[in-house]
Design a protein around this motif. Structure first.
Motif, PDB file in Angstrom:
ATOM      1  N   SER A 128       2.518 128.552  98.214  1.00  0.00           N
ATOM      2  CA  SER A 128       3.007 128.684  96.837  1.00  0.00           C
ATOM      3  C   SER A 128       2.183 129.699  96.059  1.00  0.00           C
ATOM      4  O   SER A 128       2.724 130.498  95.277  1.00  0.00           O
ATOM      5  CB  SER A 128       2.970 127.326  96.131  1.00  0.00           C
ATOM      6  OG  SER A 128       3.922 126.448  96.691  1.00  0.00           O
ATOM      7  N   TYR A 134      -2.087 123.914  93.307  1.00  0.00           N
ATOM      8  CA  TYR A 134      -2.074 122.470  93.516  1.00  0.00           C
ATOM      9  C   TYR A 134      -0.784 121.844  93.005  1.00  0.00           C
ATOM     10  O   TYR A 134      -0.280 122.204  91.937  1.00  0.00           O
ATOM     11  CB  TYR A 134      -3.278 121.822  92.833  1.00  0.00           C
ATOM     12  CG  TYR A 134      -4.604 122.290  93.391  1.00  0.00           C
ATOM     13  CD1 TYR A 134      -5.012 121.919  94.662  1.00  0.00           C
ATOM     14  CD2 TYR A 134      -5.438 123.128  92.644  1.00  0.00           C
ATOM     15  CE1 TYR A 134      -6.229 122.359  95.186  1.00  0.00           C
ATOM     16  CE2 TYR A 134      -6.647 123.568  93.156  1.00  0.00           C
ATOM     17  CZ  TYR A 134      -7.038 123.183  94.428  1.00  0.00           C
ATOM     18  OH  TYR A 134      -8.230 123.631  94.938  1.00  0.00           O
ATOM     19  N   HIS A 135      -0.257 120.903  93.778  1.00  0.00           N
ATOM     20  CA  HIS A 135       1.019 120.270  93.425  1.00  0.00           C
ATOM     21  C   HIS A 135       0.855 119.207  92.348  1.00  0.00           C
ATOM     22  O   HIS A 135       1.830 118.751  91.764  1.00  0.00           O
ATOM     23  CB  HIS A 135       1.637 119.627  94.675  1.00  0.00           C
ATOM     24  CG  HIS A 135       0.983 118.347  95.099  1.00  0.00           C
ATOM     25  ND1 HIS A 135      -0.245 118.306  95.722  1.00  0.00           N
ATOM     26  CD2 HIS A 135       1.375 117.051  94.952  1.00  0.00           C
ATOM     27  CE1 HIS A 135      -0.578 117.048  95.961  1.00  0.00           C
ATOM     28  NE2 HIS A 135       0.378 116.272  95.506  1.00  0.00           N
ATOM     29  N   SER A 136      -0.390 118.782  92.093  1.00  0.00           N
ATOM     30  CA  SER A 136      -0.648 117.715  91.145  1.00  0.00           C
ATOM     31  C   SER A 136      -1.801 118.112  90.233  1.00  0.00           C
ATOM     32  O   SER A 136      -2.639 118.942  90.592  1.00  0.00           O
ATOM     33  CB  SER A 136      -0.999 116.418  91.902  1.00  0.00           C
ATOM     34  OG  SER A 136      -1.567 115.451  91.047  1.00  0.00           O
ATOM     35  N   GLU A 177      12.902 123.379  92.257  1.00  0.00           N
ATOM     36  CA  GLU A 177      13.196 122.204  93.073  1.00  0.00           C
ATOM     37  C   GLU A 177      14.665 122.177  93.486  1.00  0.00           C
ATOM     38  O   GLU A 177      15.062 121.349  94.310  1.00  0.00           O
ATOM     39  CB  GLU A 177      12.834 120.927  92.316  1.00  0.00           C
ATOM     40  CG  GLU A 177      11.346 120.791  92.006  1.00  0.00           C
ATOM     41  CD  GLU A 177      10.478 120.922  93.245  1.00  0.00           C
ATOM     42  OE1 GLU A 177      10.809 120.315  94.278  1.00  0.00           O
ATOM     43  OE2 GLU A 177       9.464 121.663  93.175  1.00  0.00           O
ATOM     44  N   ILE A 210       0.837 119.727 103.558  1.00  0.00           N
ATOM     45  CA  ILE A 210       0.869 119.712 102.093  1.00  0.00           C
ATOM     46  C   ILE A 210      -0.172 120.681 101.550  1.00  0.00           C
ATOM     47  O   ILE A 210       0.102 121.481 100.644  1.00  0.00           O
ATOM     48  CB  ILE A 210       0.611 118.289 101.563  1.00  0.00           C
ATOM     49  CG1 ILE A 210       1.745 117.352 101.975  1.00  0.00           C
ATOM     50  CG2 ILE A 210       0.464 118.307 100.039  1.00  0.00           C
ATOM     51  CD1 ILE A 210       1.517 115.898 101.584  1.00  0.00           C
ATOM     52  N   SER A 253       0.965 124.147 102.110  1.00  0.00           N
ATOM     53  CA  SER A 253       2.069 124.529 101.219  1.00  0.00           C
ATOM     54  C   SER A 253       1.547 124.999  99.869  1.00  0.00           C
ATOM     55  O   SER A 253       2.149 125.853  99.220  1.00  0.00           O
ATOM     56  CB  SER A 253       3.042 123.364 101.035  1.00  0.00           C
ATOM     57  OG  SER A 253       2.494 122.358 100.199  1.00  0.00           O
ATOM     58  N   GLU A 254       0.407 124.443  99.435  1.00  0.00           N
ATOM     59  CA  GLU A 254      -0.161 124.857  98.149  1.00  0.00           C
ATOM     60  C   GLU A 254      -0.667 126.298  98.208  1.00  0.00           C
ATOM     61  O   GLU A 254      -0.646 127.016  97.209  1.00  0.00           O
ATOM     62  CB  GLU A 254      -1.285 123.893  97.762  1.00  0.00           C
ATOM     63  CG  GLU A 254      -0.769 122.490  97.476  1.00  0.00           C
ATOM     64  CD  GLU A 254      -1.861 121.485  97.177  1.00  0.00           C
ATOM     65  OE1 GLU A 254      -1.563 120.444  96.575  1.00  0.00           O
ATOM     66  OE2 GLU A 254      -3.028 121.741  97.547  1.00  0.00           O
ATOM     67  N   ARG A 297       8.779 128.860  91.462  1.00  0.00           N
ATOM     68  CA  ARG A 297       9.241 127.733  92.280  1.00  0.00           C
ATOM     69  C   ARG A 297      10.365 126.978  91.586  1.00  0.00           C
ATOM     70  O   ARG A 297      10.345 126.793  90.362  1.00  0.00           O
ATOM     71  CB  ARG A 297       8.084 126.777  92.572  1.00  0.00           C
ATOM     72  CG  ARG A 297       8.491 125.617  93.493  1.00  0.00           C
ATOM     73  CD  ARG A 297       7.314 124.957  94.142  1.00  0.00           C
ATOM     74  NE  ARG A 297       7.722 123.981  95.136  1.00  0.00           N
ATOM     75  CZ  ARG A 297       6.938 123.486  96.084  1.00  0.00           C
ATOM     76  NH1 ARG A 297       5.678 123.895  96.143  1.00  0.00           N
ATOM     77  NH2 ARG A 297       7.370 122.595  96.959  1.00  0.00           N
TER      78      ARG A 297
END
Length: 453
Positions: free
Chosen positions: A21, A142-144, A33, A14, A17-18, A31
């Motif tokens: 990206s 960051y995903h969040s 989904e 994870i 992956s950041e 990106r």
């Protein structure tokens, strides 16, 4: 141009992956989904278990069928064994190690058909992974907006016989503490509430740079001081520690600082001494027992998570009973239980997988049922108490929110208020289930307007 990225396996993937990206978006990719909209399709895989690899084959077969209708580029990276990598060469357009991430833009720009000439010379079986330092220098996407994963180490030197990590990520390399502290400072300044330090064996942080780097306990202390100076409320977790390198000093430091979360993930894998030896775990049950004793003494409110493998080669019924007894003794709040499956590259792959699947499933069930008794008892002890909860989003049940306590126990909140996502709130616990809690939001002077009468 759009890209779609699938992440399989561990939390380390994870975090990786950041950074993938970040590189792709610096090239102008956006990106999506919806994989059907993407021009670039990628995966971060994990060879440590067979199930994620099976998902890779299913997904790439689907993507390759789409190539007859539109132009696509596919890529794969992550924790990949040499045997899997060789097979993926025939399936994916681009394959790269995470230490080569900075070269991905050139790979995409120069994309052509994969052939023998494009394959790099084979790497050493156990690379030192010095180039991983370059990966950590890439600022992640960051995903969040409130939860982040911060890698502090890569690789592993333990060589557990069931594990392929040393062969997918190489030997242990510690990230410079200055970089770690800088990234955490930036996250805290931005209001992040949950930060997890990542490594295959975080307890051995700095041991590969003796005299030139601080220890894991000292790193936690620096983070604790950072938290005190910030005046902000946030929780810092770490995963995964190895019992062999876990020290009382680490637990003492956690006890000193509010921002160091009172939750410990301590993989046991088995409660039987002979199985532990065969796994090459390098710790005894007595050593594990002493660590848990220190946790209970110094961190009385801490929750305790673990990993357990059932059906490992040589685990007879008596050995499994010892694991059941250990679960009864330690009363874990969560156990991630896996049925053993041999992985190419791991030492145990050479041994007969002698435990039938039906026996593994039966032991998995018995262990899960034993766990529920202890988790239910602990959760019921929290009913009536008011806890701080980090709101993480909408619950699957309409009209409710989900959250996590400091000890990472899931809580269903009595209403859904999207403005509270990523915020810490006071929750009165009203009921308990085997693996979760339910509670009512309490009025908070800072956010009273969020709570309608």
């Amino acid at each position: 141009m759009k890209y779609h990225l699938i992440t399989l396996g561990c939390q380390m993937n994870i975090a990786d992956s950041e950074r993938v990206s970040a590189v792709l978006e610096s090239m102008g990719y956006e990106r999506t989904e919806k994989e059907e909209e993407a021009n670039l399709l990628g995966m971060l895989a994990c060879s440590v278990r067979q199930k994620p690899i099976d998902k890779v084959y299913n997904q790439i077969a689907r993507w390759n069928r789409w190539k007859s209708r539109r132009n696509l580029i596919t890529f794969i990276s992550g924790c990949i064994l040499p045997a899997d990598k060789e097979k993926f060469l025939k399936q994916f357009d681009i394959i790269f190690a995470m230490s080569e991430l900075s070269q991905l833009p050139d790979m995409i720009r120069n994309y052509g058909v994969v052939n023998e000439a494009s394959v790099r010379p084979p790497e050493p079986l156990m690379p030192k992974n010095k180039n991983i330092l370059g990966l950590w220098g890439i600022k992640p996407k960051y995903h969040s907006s409130f939860e982040a994963f911060v890698p502090i180490q890569n690789g592993c030197d333990k060589f557990c016989t069931f594990c392929a990590v040393p062969y997918t990520r190489g030997r242990e390399v510690s990230r410079p503490s200055e970089e770690i502290l800088e990234e955490i400072t930036q996250l805290v300044d931005k209001g992040y509430k949950s930060i997890t330090l990542l490594g295959q064996n975080v307890n051995s942080y700095g041991l590969d740079k003796k005299g030139a780097e601080i220890s894991f306990a000292q790193l936690l202390q620096e983070i604790g001081e950072l938290g005190n100076r910030s005046g902000k409320e946030f929780w810092v977790y770490f995963t995964s520690p190895h019992p062999h390198d876990m020290t009382r000093e680490v637990i003492e430091v956690i006890a000193q600082y509010p921002c160091l979360a009172k939750q410990i993930h301590l993989p046991m894998q088995s409660g039987d001494e002979k199985v532990l030896i065969k796994m090459n775990r390098r710790h005894t049950m007595e050593k594990y027992r002493q660590i848990v004793k220190d946790i209970r003494e110094l961190l009385p409110t801490a929750t305790l998570f673990t990993d357990i493998i059932v059906g490992f080669t040589g685990e007879d019924e008596n050995a499994f009973q010892n694991t059941l007894l250990a679960v009864e003794e330690f009363k874990f709040n969560m156990a991630f239980i896996a049925m053993y499956s041999p992985r190419p590259g791991a030492a145990s792959y050479r041994w007969d997988d002698e435990i039938p699947l039906e026996v593994k499933k039966e032991r998995h069930h018995r262990l899960s049922e034993a766990m529920k008794q202890h988790t239910r008892q602990y959760n019921e002890s929290l009913v009536g108490k008011t806890l701080r909860v980090l709101v993480t989003g909408r619950d699957r049940k309409t009209g409710f929110s989900n959250g996590l306590t400091e000890g990472k126990i899931t809580v269903r909140l009595d209403r859904y208020l999207p403005q509270l996502n990523g915020q810490m709130v006071d929750v009165k616990i009203t009921s308990a289930a085997d693996m979760s809690l339910s509670g009512e939001l309490k009025e908070n002077p800072v956010t009273t307007d969020y709570y309608p009468a």
